[in-house]
Each structure stands twice: as structure tokens, then as C-alpha cells.
Design a protein around this motif. Structure first.
Motif, PDB file in Angstrom:
ATOM      1  N   ASP A  53       0.808  -1.222   0.000  1.00  0.00           N
ATOM      2  CA  ASP A  53       0.000   0.000   0.000  1.00  0.00           C
ATOM      3  C   ASP A  53       0.852   1.287   0.000  1.00  0.00           C
ATOM      4  O   ASP A  53       0.368   2.352   0.344  1.00  0.00           O
ATOM      5  N   ARG A  54       2.107   1.175  -0.372  1.00  0.00           N
ATOM      6  CA  ARG A  54       2.964   2.354  -0.418  1.00  0.00           C
ATOM      7  C   ARG A  54       3.189   2.805  -1.850  1.00  0.00           C
ATOM      8  O   ARG A  54       3.030   2.047  -2.791  1.00  0.00           O
ATOM      9  N   HIS A  55       3.654   4.073  -1.944  1.00  0.00           N
ATOM     10  CA  HIS A  55       3.934   4.649  -3.262  1.00  0.00           C
ATOM     11  C   HIS A  55       5.425   4.812  -3.474  1.00  0.00           C
ATOM     12  O   HIS A  55       6.165   5.076  -2.529  1.00  0.00           O
ATOM     13  N   VAL A  56       5.851   4.690  -4.713  1.00  0.00           N
ATOM     14  CA  VAL A  56       7.224   5.007  -5.078  1.00  0.00           C
ATOM     15  C   VAL A  56       7.195   5.463  -6.526  1.00  0.00           C
ATOM     16  O   VAL A  56       6.292   5.096  -7.282  1.00  0.00           O
ATOM     17  N   ARG A  57       8.184   6.293  -6.900  1.00  0.00           N
ATOM     18  CA  ARG A  57       8.231   6.710  -8.305  1.00  0.00           C
ATOM     19  C   ARG A  57       9.193   5.813  -9.073  1.00  0.00           C
ATOM     20  O   ARG A  57      10.266   5.465  -8.584  1.00  0.00           O
ATOM     21  N   LEU A  58       8.767   5.434 -10.277  1.00  0.00           N
ATOM     22  CA  LEU A  58       9.686   4.752 -11.182  1.00  0.00           C
ATOM     23  C   LEU A  58      10.517   5.843 -11.841  1.00  0.00           C
ATOM     24  O   LEU A  58       9.958   6.773 -12.425  1.00  0.00           O
ATOM     25  N   LYS A  59      11.799   5.770 -11.749  1.00  0.00           N
ATOM     26  CA  LYS A  59      12.675   6.819 -12.271  1.00  0.00           C
ATOM     27  C   LYS A  59      12.260   7.229 -13.680  1.00  0.00           C
ATOM     28  O   LYS A  59      12.117   6.384 -14.561  1.00  0.00           O
ATOM     29  N   GLY A  60      11.997   8.509 -13.887  1.00  0.00           N
ATOM     30  CA  GLY A  60      11.589   9.010 -15.204  1.00  0.00           C
ATOM     31  C   GLY A  60      10.150   8.688 -15.561  1.00  0.00           C
ATOM     32  O   GLY A  60       9.671   9.075 -16.632  1.00  0.00           O
ATOM     33  N   GLY A  61       9.459   7.950 -14.693  1.00  0.00           N
ATOM     34  CA  GLY A  61       8.118   7.487 -15.065  1.00  0.00           C
ATOM     35  C   GLY A  61       7.063   7.808 -14.017  1.00  0.00           C
ATOM     36  O   GLY A  61       7.097   8.838 -13.350  1.00  0.00           O
ATOM     37  N   HIS A  62       6.133   6.894 -13.874  1.00  0.00           N
ATOM     38  CA  HIS A  62       4.980   7.093 -13.006  1.00  0.00           C
ATOM     39  C   HIS A  62       5.289   6.890 -11.537  1.00  0.00           C
ATOM     40  O   HIS A  62       6.267   6.254 -11.178  1.00  0.00           O
ATOM     41  N   ILE A  63       4.361   7.357 -10.745  1.00  0.00           N
ATOM     42  CA  ILE A  63       4.290   6.894  -9.363  1.00  0.00           C
ATOM     43  C   ILE A  63       3.441   5.630  -9.392  1.00  0.00           C
ATOM     44  O   ILE A  63       2.434   5.554 -10.110  1.00  0.00           O
ATOM     45  N   ILE A  64       3.870   4.620  -8.642  1.00  0.00           N
ATOM     46  CA  ILE A  64       3.063   3.396  -8.554  1.00  0.00           C
ATOM     47  C   ILE A  64       2.718   3.135  -7.092  1.00  0.00           C
ATOM     48  O   ILE A  64       3.398   3.612  -6.187  1.00  0.00           O
ATOM     49  N   VAL A  92      -0.921  11.844  -1.603  1.00  0.00           N
ATOM     50  CA  VAL A  92      -0.071  10.690  -1.918  1.00  0.00           C
ATOM     51  C   VAL A  92       1.335  10.964  -1.413  1.00  0.00           C
ATOM     52  O   VAL A  92       1.946  11.956  -1.797  1.00  0.00           O
ATOM     53  N   GLU A  93       1.804  10.106  -0.540  1.00  0.00           N
ATOM     54  CA  GLU A  93       3.175  10.303  -0.070  1.00  0.00           C
ATOM     55  C   GLU A  93       4.128   9.463  -0.919  1.00  0.00           C
ATOM     56  O   GLU A  93       4.030   8.245  -0.964  1.00  0.00           O
ATOM     57  N   CYS A  94       5.038  10.155  -1.632  1.00  0.00           N
ATOM     58  CA  CYS A  94       5.985   9.445  -2.480  1.00  0.00           C
ATOM     59  C   CYS A  94       7.327  10.135  -2.317  1.00  0.00           C
ATOM     60  O   CYS A  94       7.535  11.245  -2.789  1.00  0.00           O
ATOM     61  N   ARG A  95       8.230   9.506  -1.611  1.00  0.00           N
ATOM     62  CA  ARG A  95       9.483  10.187  -1.264  1.00  0.00           C
ATOM     63  C   ARG A  95      10.712   9.579  -1.923  1.00  0.00           C
ATOM     64  O   ARG A  95      11.823   9.995  -1.635  1.00  0.00           O
ATOM     65  N   ALA A  96      10.527   8.593  -2.767  1.00  0.00           N
ATOM     66  CA  ALA A  96      11.718   7.980  -3.380  1.00  0.00           C
ATOM     67  C   ALA A  96      11.453   7.619  -4.827  1.00  0.00           C
ATOM     68  O   ALA A  96      10.301   7.411  -5.232  1.00  0.00           O
ATOM     69  N   ALA A  97      12.508   7.586  -5.604  1.00  0.00           N
ATOM     70  CA  ALA A  97      12.421   7.123  -6.995  1.00  0.00           C
ATOM     71  C   ALA A  97      13.358   5.930  -7.131  1.00  0.00           C
ATOM     72  O   ALA A  97      14.481   5.962  -6.638  1.00  0.00           O
ATOM     73  N   ILE A  98      12.863   4.878  -7.742  1.00  0.00           N
ATOM     74  CA  ILE A  98      13.706   3.681  -7.887  1.00  0.00           C
ATOM     75  C   ILE A  98      13.925   3.377  -9.360  1.00  0.00           C
ATOM     76  O   ILE A  98      13.126   3.768 -10.227  1.00  0.00           O
ATOM     77  N   HIS A  99      15.018   2.685  -9.650  1.00  0.00           N
ATOM     78  CA  HIS A  99      15.286   2.291 -11.039  1.00  0.00           C
ATOM     79  C   HIS A  99      14.534   1.012 -11.343  1.00  0.00           C
ATOM     80  O   HIS A  99      14.102   0.284 -10.439  1.00  0.00           O
ATOM     81  N   TRP A 100      14.358   0.726 -12.620  1.00  0.00           N
ATOM     82  CA  TRP A 100      13.524  -0.385 -13.054  1.00  0.00           C
ATOM     83  C   TRP A 100      13.927  -0.744 -14.477  1.00  0.00           C
ATOM     84  O   TRP A 100      14.597   0.048 -15.161  1.00  0.00           O
ATOM     85  N   VAL A 101      13.505  -1.912 -14.913  1.00  0.00           N
ATOM     86  CA  VAL A 101      13.744  -2.321 -16.298  1.00  0.00           C
ATOM     87  C   VAL A 101      12.472  -2.972 -16.813  1.00  0.00           C
ATOM     88  O   VAL A 101      11.866  -3.807 -16.125  1.00  0.00           O
ATOM     89  N   ASP A 102      12.056  -2.580 -17.991  1.00  0.00           N
ATOM     90  CA  ASP A 102      10.856  -3.138 -18.611  1.00  0.00           C
ATOM     91  C   ASP A 102      11.074  -4.626 -18.922  1.00  0.00           C
ATOM     92  O   ASP A 102      12.088  -4.999 -19.529  1.00  0.00           O
ATOM     93  N   ALA A 103      10.118  -5.461 -18.492  1.00  0.00           N
ATOM     94  CA  ALA A 103      10.311  -6.906 -18.683  1.00  0.00           C
ATOM     95  C   ALA A 103      10.201  -7.311 -20.154  1.00  0.00           C
ATOM     96  O   ALA A 103      10.898  -8.219 -20.603  1.00  0.00           O
ATOM     97  N   ALA A 104       9.356  -6.622 -20.908  1.00  0.00           N
ATOM     98  CA  ALA A 104       9.141  -7.034 -22.306  1.00  0.00           C
ATOM     99  C   ALA A 104      10.350  -6.730 -23.186  1.00  0.00           C
ATOM    100  O   ALA A 104      10.710  -7.530 -24.047  1.00  0.00           O
ATOM    101  N   THR A 105      10.974  -5.583 -22.979  1.00  0.00           N
ATOM    102  CA  THR A 105      12.074  -5.193 -23.867  1.00  0.00           C
ATOM    103  C   THR A 105      13.447  -5.296 -23.226  1.00  0.00           C
ATOM    104  O   THR A 105      14.467  -5.206 -23.908  1.00  0.00           O
ATOM    105  N   GLY A 106      13.478  -5.480 -21.916  1.00  0.00           N
ATOM    106  CA  GLY A 106      14.774  -5.608 -21.239  1.00  0.00           C
ATOM    107  C   GLY A 106      15.385  -6.958 -21.549  1.00  0.00           C
ATOM    108  O   GLY A 106      14.711  -7.856 -22.073  1.00  0.00           O
TER     109      GLY A 106
END
Ligand code: ATP
Ligand code: MG
Length: 561
Positions: free
Chosen positions: A411-422, A455-469
């Protein structure tokens, strides 16, 4: 003096400035004189930066630094090393121009100087055995005993030396010794051997010679012949300087070079001797001279150390007369510092766990735009594909978040670097309690926008797309030795190899990393600096990345794994 890139002055630069001011020389001429019997290491980089650096600083006077291969010993030298040394000097950014020399081209000159010494009654052929010579050298409290050959007539010495050259004698049957001072408190002056017989093939002169000069004799002559003004070497040669000067005074040389000694570079956790490095290579403890864990210049190049950082490090540690050991963390700091400014950012996940974005179709974006560098807009932005399944770092999720953990949790929020908050909506675990899948939803409209109200969102994390990564081999290098001073280890340095100096893992990488050329250097966001391996990385096919250095120095904290 605040410009960190301008070299600090030091006692050698001061001597040179004084000599120039006194009109002793019109311009300084230095040399870097490697013996081609191994690959260059960071210690050599210090010497290269000093010698070529001085020439650069006096470029208005047309100062020069010669690259001279000290190839007077036929037994240990190979052409492979000559080429690697040239590559390494150029890689550091230095240029010898047309001043490339081989000491083996001077064999006739050395010979003529030896004949001159014999003719002046200052050298003799000794046919004592090596053991006899050693026994007769005396020690610090006892003067040497003259060899029975010491007073051999000049004509006989000349004839014998000619016979040595003609190949009449076997190895070890006789040697040529300088006749200096058997009572000297400096053992180097007790009639040192200057020529010995070696029936060996030489890479340059073939079988033309079967007698070869010793280093102490050849080196000053090489310097003088090339009109070197300041011959800079490491401290262990301090005791050899009187001998250096003796040869310069007593041989028919065209110039008077001056030897000055400085402290060699030694680094913690590092072995810095060609002989020992060769042992590591030949013993299969590393993959070769260019293994990224070695302090060889080819090793650190493959590791991703930028030459600018190495040069900067050499300037920073400076030149002194006192030996000491430099903390290798200082070099790593310079590497990190340089790459922080210069390396573009990319995303890779080293310990992946999958996140399914359940409401993805709510915002059918094919990609997001991510800046290539957080502070340098001129590096541009790139399109990073994204779809309904992504990989994130396992440690970026906590089932029961600790205090101050601002990343993903139920139930927490985080930002995907360069992308959305999830927002995390659920997760799955296996029998062993390991998280196998995370479920989340994106908050539409949050790309490039602040968090919505509430919405509390205090961090951005890196990620890789599963389909194209894709998968990549990632090599995590660590220090090759477990202890600070491997040279002092009981039983020798091989006893203290770090078993964890290389860990290989399979990571998830974004398409830009898969397609990058070998040698591409970047920061994996939030992880460290990496380089596409020069040998094994195949763009688009088999990506292989080496870790250059972690983002932060974690070594001290972990207490020497
Ligand atoms: P090693 O001890 O690793 O075998 P070396 O001194 O035998 O090195 P050379 O090829 O003779 O290697 O060295 C070329 C030049 O580099 C010399 O002028 C030498 O003084 C210098 N050099 C070698 N090691 C270091 C070091 N650790 N720090 C500074 N200068 C060095
Ligand atoms: Mg040497």
C-alpha cells in the motif's frame, strides 16, 4: 594553486626550475624507461605522469620526454610487452612524438665505453666464479679482497674482452668489472660487474651479441647518449647514484645527466611488482594481464577506470622522497568523482523481482523519457520502453517497511525513475518466504508531475521493462587481496587472495545497455559505474558489463569481507 589539475610543485620540479634558471640546460629532457618484461602498472603511471608531465609543463621550451625501452636483458623480454607499453602510455594521454628509443640500439656504444674503461685501467676481466666474487666483496665492516685478476695488464684485458665478445667463452666463465673502490662503504662501488656473457637470442639484435651490459652500467650511458637532463627513478636507486655518476665521469659520454630519486607508488590491497603480477597471471589466479582486478593499466582500462582519473590521482599524491603506502580508496574516489561528471546514466536491475502493473492499459505509454544525466542536460534524454511488467531491485521492496524506508511496501507509493508513481497493491511469496511477485498500479498522469494531493511518495527507484529488457552478465569485481599489505602476508601474497574478488550475476538491463558498444562506460542508476567489457561484450547479442567501482565506498563499513 587551487586548480586541482595543475601539478603541485615538488622537489624535482624545483630542481629543474633552478637548473633552467641557472642556464644549465636550455630545456629539460626526461625519459620513461620501462623494461619490456611485463605489462605496466599503476606505479609506472606515476613515473609516466612525472616524466611526460614535466615535458608538457615546459612545452614552450620544446621540452621532451623519451619513451625508451630498456631492453638490454635478452632473456625476459618480449615484443608483446613493447606494444602493450606503447598502448598504455598513449591511453594515459601522453605522446613521445619521434622520441622512441631502444637501449639495445646502443650495444656498440656500451661496448665502446667498456673498452674505454679498460684502456684507462678502470675495468678488468675477472674469471673468479660468482661465489668467489661474492665472498671477496666483504661486508659493511670488512673491505673487499682484491681479485687475483684485478691487476691484469690492460692489453690482456682488451684481448680477453674481445674474446668474450667473439663468443670464445661459456656463460659465467668471466665477466668485466669496473675497478672502483673495494673499501667503499657503498657496496655498489666495490668493483661492480658491468658485462656478462649470455648466449641468448635478443629480440632486436638477434645473435649479434653474446655479452650484455648490466643495468647500472647501461642506464647512465643511455641517458647521456640521449642528452637526458634529469633522470628520474625510484628511491631504491639512491645507493646506485655514486655509480651512475662514476660511469658518467669515466666514460666518453656526450652529456651529463643527473639522477634524482623519488618515492615509488605503493597502494593498499595491491601488489605492484611485475614479477609478482606475472606469478598471478601464470598461476591462473587471474584471467590474464588485463584482468580487471589487477593494477595493470590494461586491467584498470578494462575495469573502466578513466585515464583522466588516473592522471588526476597521480597529480594529487604528488612526488616526495618518503616512501609510504597510499590508500587505494583515494584512487577509487578519483575514479568515482570523474565518472560522476562524465558517465551517462542507464538502468539495470542486479537482483530482480517482477512487478505487474495491473492497471497498465489505463495509460498505454510505449516509453518514458529519462535524462541521461541528472545535472547535465546537454547529455540529452533517452526513451526507455515500459509496459505492464517491469523488474525492480529486490531490496527496493519491504514487506514490513522499517522506519526511514521510503521505497515500495504494501500500500505504499514510489516513483519509477523518469516514469509514473506506482502503488503496491499486493505481493506473492514462495514457501521459503521469498517475494516472487509484486502487484502494483500506476497513478495515471504522474509522469513528470508532482505527487497528487494525499499521496506520499518520497523515493524514486530504477527499473527495467520486462518485455524489452534483457539479461546481461554482470561481473562484480572487488579487491584481489583480503589484507592491506599482501606483500607482508605470511606465506606470501597468494595466501591472502580474496575468494570473492569476482562475482558474476545475471542482471536485467534496458535496451540501450544491450545495444551499447564494447567499452561503453556509464552509471547503473543507484548502483555503481559499469563498463561494457572490451573482450566479451557483444552489442545486441551478449551484453557483458564489468563493475568499475561501486557508487559509495562500502569497504570499510563491511569490515574487509
Ligand atoms: P617492477 O618493480 O614492477 O618490476 P620496475 O621498476 O622493474 O618495476 P621498469 O620497467 O624497470 O619496472 O620501470 C620503468 C620505470 O617505472 C622506472 O623508471 C621505474 O622507476 C618506474 N617505476 C616502476 N615501478 C614504480 C612505482 N611503483 N612507482 C613509481 N615508479 C615506478
Ligand atoms: Mg626493473
Amino acid at each position: 594553486m587551487s586548480d586541482p589539475t595543475s601539478p603541485k610543485s615538488d622537489f624535482i620540479r624545483e630542481i629543474i626550475a633552478t637548473d633552467l634558471a641557472a642556464g644549465k640546460h636550455a630545456t629539460p629532457i626526461t625519459r620513461f624507461p620501462p623494461e619490456p618484461n611485463g605489462y605496466l602498472h599503476l606505479g609506472h603511471a606515476k613515473s609516466i605522469c612525472l616524466n611526460f608531465g614535466i615535458a608538457q609543463e615546459h612545452s614552450t621550451l620544446h621540452a621532451k620526454c623519451h619513451l625508451r625501452f630498456d631492453d638490454t636483458n635478452p632473456e625476459k623480454e618480449e615484443l608483446e610487452y613493447v606494444e602493450s607499453i606503447k598502448t598504455d602510455v598513449k591511453w594515459l594521454g601522453f605522446d613521445w612524438g619521434s622520441d622512441l628509443y631502444f637501449a639495445s640500439d646502443y650495444f656498440q656504444f656500451f661496448y665502446d665505453c667498456a673498452v674505454h674503461l679498460i684502456q684507462s685501467g678502470k675495468a678488468y676481466i675477472d674469471d673468479q666464479t660468482a661465489e668467489e666474487m661474492r665472498a671477496n666483496r666483504g661486508n659493511l665492516t670488512t673491505p673487499g679482497t682484491p681479485s687475483p685478476c684485478r691487476e691484469r695488464p690492460i692489453a690482456e684485458n682488451l684481448a680477453l674482452f674481445a674474446s668474450m665478445k667473439a663468443g670464445i667463452f661459456k656463460e659465467g666463465e668471466c665477466v668485466l668489472r669496473a675497478k672502483i673502490d673495494l673499501a667503499s662503504s657503498n657496496m655498489n662501488l666495490r668493483d661492480p660487474v658491468i658485462y656478462r656473457i649470455m648466449h641468448a637470442h635478443h629480440h632486436n639484435t638477434g645473435n649479434a651479441w653474446c655479452i650484455y651490459p648490466l643495468y647500472d652500467f647501461a642506464h647512465p650511458l643511455e641517458d647521456a647518449l640521449e642528452h637526458i637532463t634529469h633522470s628520474l627513478c625510484t628511491l631504491e636507486f639512491e645507493n646506485h647514484r655514486p655509480l651512475y655518476d662514476w660511469f658518467i665521469e669515466n666514460c666518453p659520454v656526450p652529456s651529463q645527466p643527473r639522477q634524482i630519486e623519488f618515492a615509488r607508488l605503493s597502494l593498499t590491497y595491491t601488489i605492484m611488482s611485475k614479477r609478482k603480477l606475472l606469478e598471478l597471471v601464470q598461476g591462473g589466479h587471474v584471467s590474464g594481464w588485463d584482468d580487471p582486478r589487477l593494477p595493470t593499466l590494461s586491467g584498470i582500462r578494462r575495469r573502466g577506470y578513466p585515464p583522466e582519473a588516473v592522471v588526476h590521482f597521480c597529480k594529487r599524491i604528488g612526488i616526495t622522497k618518503f616512501s609510504g603506502t597510499t590508500d587505494v580508496a583515494l584512487l577509487e574516489f578519483d575514479v568515482r568523482d570523474f565518472l560522476n561528471h562524465s558517465a551517462p546514466r542507464r538502468m539495470a536491475v542486479l537482483d530482480p523481482v517482477k512487478v505487474v502493473l495491473d492497471n497498465w492499459s489505463a495509460e498505454p505509454l510505449a516509453h518514458v523519457e529519462v535524462p541521461n544525466h541528472p545535472q547535465q542536460p546537454e547529455m540529452g534524454i533517452r526513451e526507455v520502453p515500459i509496459s505492464s511488467e517491469i523488474w525492480i531491485e529486490r531490496e527496493d521492496f519491504m514487506e514490513v517497511p522499517e522506519k526511514k524506508f521510503y521505497r515500495l511496501g504494501p500500500d505504499r507509493h514510489v516513483r519509477l525513475k523518469g516514469g509514473h508513481i506506482i502503488r503496491c497493491t499486493g505481493y506473492e511469496k514462495n514457501a521459503a518466504g521469498l517475494i516472487t511477485l509484486i502487484r502494483a498500479e500506476i497513478l495515471p498522469g504522474t509522469v513528470g508531475a508532482d505527487s497528487p494531493e494525499g499521496v506520499e511518495c518520497r523515493a524514486a527507484i530504477h527499473w527495467v521493462d520486462a518485455a524489452t529488457g534483457s539479461d546481461a552478465e554482470v561481473r562484480i569485481y572487488d579487491r584481489l587481496f583480503r589484507v592491506e599489505d599482501p606483500d607482508a602476508a605470511e606465506g606470501g601474497f597468494l595466501q591472502v587472495l580474496n575468494p570473492d574478488s569476482l562475482k558474476t550475476l545475471t542482471a536485467k538491463i534496458e535496451p540501450a545497455l544491450r545495444n551499447a558498444a564494447a567499452g561503453f562506460s556509464c552509471q547503473f542508476d543507484r548502483i555503481g559505474y559499469f563498463i561494457a567489457d572490451a573482450l566479451d561484450h557483444q552489442p545486441g547479442l551478449t551484453p557483458v558489463y564489468n563493475r568499475t567501482v561501486a557508487l559509495k565506498d562500502s569497504w570499510g563499513k563491511k569490515g574487509g569481507r
